[in-house]
Scaffold this motif. Structure first.
Motif: not given
Length: 177
Positions: A95-100
């Protein structure tokens, strides 16, 4: 190395994590991954700056060859020969910082021992940079697997534990509270 407990004379300064004895290197932080449901330690993680090595030990059949079988099951991964033999290079979802969902590089290493299999997973810079991976490979090479004599199913995780020193410190803190 890595070594079986029968191949070494004592821990030699390694940290006792139960089924795994680990040696540190300068600048390394050792973290333990704990299953939130069972509160059991399921992996050791050596971290140096922006690189990490996750280490887990598993039971293996007497015939060995578990790493070959596991690699044959692999999905989309590139095989290459590295310092410890055949490696798998892949991208792991996270999971990336933006939730993606993002895909980060990872390198899987495997070593078959007597009735055990040791898996290492390099992540961060070490997954793509041999120089960053070098000190973490040193940690893996110095590892000792303590398989024990009890019967276990192949691929069953060998039990890890908090280091004895950490257990004593936690017990002392509880006693004070």
């Amino acid at each position: 190395g890595p070594f079986d407990a029968s191949e070494v004379d004592g821990r030699g300064g390694r940290i006792d994590l139960g089924a795994l004895w680990m040696q540190g290197v300068p600048g390394m932080e050792l973290r333990l991954e704990v299953d939130q449901n069972t509160q059991q330690v399921n992996a050791a993680m050596a971290v140096i700056r922006d690189s990490a090595l996750q280490v887990q030990a598993f039971a293996a059949p007497r015939s060995g060859g578990l790493w070959d079988a596991i690699r044959a099951e692999g999905g989309t991964a590139e095989e290459r020969v590295g310092p410890l033999g055949t490696e798998l290079r892949t991208r792991m979802p996270s999971r990336g910082e933006n939730g993606r969902t993002v895909f980060a590089p990872a390198t899987f290493l495997g070593v078959d021992g007597p009735r055990w299999f040791l898996r290492g997973v390099l992540s961060g810079r070490a997954a793509i940079d041999d120089d960053a991976a070098a000190p973490l490979l040193e940690v893996l090479r110095a590892a000792v697997v303590v398989r024990g004599t009890e019967p276990m199913a192949p691929r069953e995780l060998l039990p890890l534990a908090l280091p004895r020193e950490a257990e004593r410190a936690a017990e002392a803190a509880e006693a004070e509270a």
